[in-house]
Scaffold this motif. Structure first.
Motif, PDB file in Angstrom:
ATOM      1  N   ARG A   6       0.847  -1.192   0.000  1.00  0.00           N
ATOM      2  CA  ARG A   6       0.000   0.000   0.000  1.00  0.00           C
ATOM      3  C   ARG A   6       0.883   1.244   0.000  1.00  0.00           C
ATOM      4  O   ARG A   6       1.947   1.266   0.605  1.00  0.00           O
ATOM      5  CB  ARG A   6      -0.889   0.018   1.248  1.00  0.00           C
ATOM      6  CG  ARG A   6      -1.777  -1.205   1.426  1.00  0.00           C
ATOM      7  CD  ARG A   6      -2.932  -1.244   0.512  1.00  0.00           C
ATOM      8  NE  ARG A   6      -3.741  -0.044   0.702  1.00  0.00           N
ATOM      9  CZ  ARG A   6      -4.785   0.261  -0.009  1.00  0.00           C
ATOM     10  NH1 ARG A   6      -5.173  -0.543  -0.973  1.00  0.00           N
ATOM     11  NH2 ARG A   6      -5.462   1.358   0.203  1.00  0.00           N
ATOM     12  N   ALA A   7       0.432   2.262  -0.691  1.00  0.00           N
ATOM     13  CA  ALA A   7       1.154   3.540  -0.685  1.00  0.00           C
ATOM     14  C   ALA A   7       1.132   4.109   0.728  1.00  0.00           C
ATOM     15  O   ALA A   7       0.212   3.847   1.499  1.00  0.00           O
ATOM     16  CB  ALA A   7       0.485   4.508  -1.653  1.00  0.00           C
ATOM     17  N   ASN A   8       2.150   4.870   1.074  1.00  0.00           N
ATOM     18  CA  ASN A   8       2.169   5.542   2.369  1.00  0.00           C
ATOM     19  C   ASN A   8       2.658   6.978   2.175  1.00  0.00           C
ATOM     20  O   ASN A   8       3.171   7.343   1.112  1.00  0.00           O
ATOM     21  CB  ASN A   8       3.017   4.772   3.394  1.00  0.00           C
ATOM     22  CG  ASN A   8       4.468   4.689   3.008  1.00  0.00           C
ATOM     23  OD1 ASN A   8       5.153   5.696   2.916  1.00  0.00           O
ATOM     24  ND2 ASN A   8       4.953   3.467   2.760  1.00  0.00           N
ATOM     25  N   VAL A  12       4.862   8.862  -0.977  1.00  0.00           N
ATOM     26  CA  VAL A  12       4.212   9.896  -1.782  1.00  0.00           C
ATOM     27  C   VAL A  12       5.000  11.204  -1.689  1.00  0.00           C
ATOM     28  O   VAL A  12       5.236  11.864  -2.708  1.00  0.00           O
ATOM     29  CB  VAL A  12       2.743  10.088  -1.344  1.00  0.00           C
ATOM     30  CG1 VAL A  12       2.123  11.294  -2.025  1.00  0.00           C
ATOM     31  CG2 VAL A  12       1.947   8.821  -1.654  1.00  0.00           C
ATOM     32  N   TYR A 112       4.035  -0.786  -5.884  1.00  0.00           N
ATOM     33  CA  TYR A 112       3.106   0.097  -5.167  1.00  0.00           C
ATOM     34  C   TYR A 112       2.132   0.728  -6.150  1.00  0.00           C
ATOM     35  O   TYR A 112       2.483   0.984  -7.299  1.00  0.00           O
ATOM     36  CB  TYR A 112       3.865   1.214  -4.434  1.00  0.00           C
ATOM     37  CG  TYR A 112       4.608   0.730  -3.229  1.00  0.00           C
ATOM     38  CD1 TYR A 112       3.994   0.696  -1.981  1.00  0.00           C
ATOM     39  CD2 TYR A 112       5.923   0.294  -3.332  1.00  0.00           C
ATOM     40  CE1 TYR A 112       4.680   0.243  -0.869  1.00  0.00           C
ATOM     41  CE2 TYR A 112       6.611  -0.160  -2.225  1.00  0.00           C
ATOM     42  CZ  TYR A 112       5.979  -0.186  -0.991  1.00  0.00           C
ATOM     43  OH  TYR A 112       6.658  -0.638   0.109  1.00  0.00           O
ATOM     44  N   GLN A 114      -0.145   3.737  -7.840  1.00  0.00           N
ATOM     45  CA  GLN A 114       0.124   5.152  -8.078  1.00  0.00           C
ATOM     46  C   GLN A 114      -0.622   5.986  -7.037  1.00  0.00           C
ATOM     47  O   GLN A 114      -1.529   5.491  -6.366  1.00  0.00           O
ATOM     48  CB  GLN A 114      -0.318   5.548  -9.478  1.00  0.00           C
ATOM     49  CG  GLN A 114       0.482   4.874 -10.560  1.00  0.00           C
ATOM     50  CD  GLN A 114      -0.043   5.218 -11.935  1.00  0.00           C
ATOM     51  OE1 GLN A 114      -1.242   5.287 -12.157  1.00  0.00           O
ATOM     52  NE2 GLN A 114       0.870   5.438 -12.877  1.00  0.00           N
ATOM     53  N   ALA A 115      -0.240   7.253  -6.936  1.00  0.00           N
ATOM     54  CA  ALA A 115      -0.894   8.168  -6.003  1.00  0.00           C
ATOM     55  C   ALA A 115      -1.039   9.520  -6.683  1.00  0.00           C
ATOM     56  O   ALA A 115      -0.358   9.807  -7.672  1.00  0.00           O
ATOM     57  CB  ALA A 115      -0.082   8.295  -4.724  1.00  0.00           C
ATOM     58  N   TRP A 147      -3.376  13.770  -0.317  1.00  0.00           N
ATOM     59  CA  TRP A 147      -3.148  12.819  -1.395  1.00  0.00           C
ATOM     60  C   TRP A 147      -4.113  11.643  -1.310  1.00  0.00           C
ATOM     61  O   TRP A 147      -4.684  11.369  -0.259  1.00  0.00           O
ATOM     62  CB  TRP A 147      -1.704  12.338  -1.417  1.00  0.00           C
ATOM     63  CG  TRP A 147      -1.289  11.484  -0.254  1.00  0.00           C
ATOM     64  CD1 TRP A 147      -0.838  11.907   0.960  1.00  0.00           C
ATOM     65  CD2 TRP A 147      -1.279  10.053  -0.202  1.00  0.00           C
ATOM     66  NE1 TRP A 147      -0.558  10.826   1.768  1.00  0.00           N
ATOM     67  CE2 TRP A 147      -0.824   9.688   1.080  1.00  0.00           C
ATOM     68  CE3 TRP A 147      -1.618   9.051  -1.101  1.00  0.00           C
ATOM     69  CZ2 TRP A 147      -0.670   8.348   1.472  1.00  0.00           C
ATOM     70  CZ3 TRP A 147      -1.497   7.726  -0.711  1.00  0.00           C
ATOM     71  CH2 TRP A 147      -1.018   7.407   0.564  1.00  0.00           C
ATOM     72  N   SER A 149      -4.520   7.445  -2.902  1.00  0.00           N
ATOM     73  CA  SER A 149      -3.929   6.316  -3.614  1.00  0.00           C
ATOM     74  C   SER A 149      -4.862   5.945  -4.755  1.00  0.00           C
ATOM     75  O   SER A 149      -6.079   5.988  -4.609  1.00  0.00           O
ATOM     76  CB  SER A 149      -3.776   5.140  -2.643  1.00  0.00           C
ATOM     77  OG  SER A 149      -3.117   4.074  -3.265  1.00  0.00           O
TER      78      SER A 149
END
Length: 150
Positions: A6-8, A12, A112, A114-115, A147, A149
Motif C-alpha cells: 500500500r502507498a504511504n 508519496v 506500489y 500510483q498516487a 493525497w 492512492s
C-alpha cells in the motif's frame, strides 16, 4: 495469498518532492546517504517521518504533515554551506505554488499503486538547524500533503 503493498505518506512525499523543478529523483529519500561526497554537489532532501495530520473520515483522502529537511555539505571544509541548503529549500517552496505539480499522478516504486497529490503547502517557514558536528547545513520545515492512492 500475497498482499499488494500500500502507498504511504513517506513514499508519496518522496515522489512528489522529486518531481519539483531543479530536483533530481536521486536527491530525495527518507535517509541521507552516509557519504556526503555522493550528494555534496547538489545537496539532499530528506523526508522525515510524519509529524501530524489525519486521514479523512469519509473517504481515502490522506492529510499528513511531514518534516522536510534540506542538507548541504562541503566535504573537508568544516564550514556549513547555509546558502546552498537555503536555496534548495526555496526550490521546494516554489513547487507548492506550481499548479502543474498538483492533481498529477505520481509513480511510486515498483509494486506500489500510483498516487495523486491534490495539494501541498508548507505550514512553517524553513528554519536553520545549527550545531551539527559534521558541519552540514540543514534547514527544516513542515509540509502538509493531501493525497489519494489510485
Amino acid at each position: 495469498m500475497p498482499t499488494t503493498p500500500r502507498a504511504n505518506s513517506e513514499l508519496v512525499a518522496v515522489a512528489w518532492l522529486a518531481s519539483a523543478a531543479g530536483i533530481s529523483p536521486g536527491q530525495v529519500a527518507t535517509t541521507v546517504p552516509a557519504d556526503p561526497r555522493l550528494w555534496a554537489a547538489n545537496g539532499f532532501v530528506q523526508v522525515s517521518p510524519v509529524v501530524g495530520g489525519s486521514p479523512n473520515v469519509d473517504n481515502a483522502l490522506r492529510k499528513p504533515v511531514l518534516q522536510i529537511e534540506t542538507w548541504a555539505a562541503t566535504p573537508d571544509s568544516g564550514k556549513p554551506p547555509w546558502g546552498k541548503a537555503a536555496s534548495l529549500f526555496e526550490l521546494l517552496m516554489a513547487a507548492t505554488y506550481d499548479d502543474a505539480l498538483m492533481q498529477r499522478t505520481l509513480t511510486l516504486p515498483a509494486g506500489y499503486p500510483q498516487a495523486r497529490v491534490l495539494t501541498a503547502l508548507f505550514l512553517t517557514e524553513p528554519r536553520r538547524t545549527p550545531a551539527d558536528e559534521s558541519s552540514y547545513a540543514r534547514f527544516t520545515a513542515d509540509l502538509a500533503l493531501h493525497w489519494i492512492s489510485l
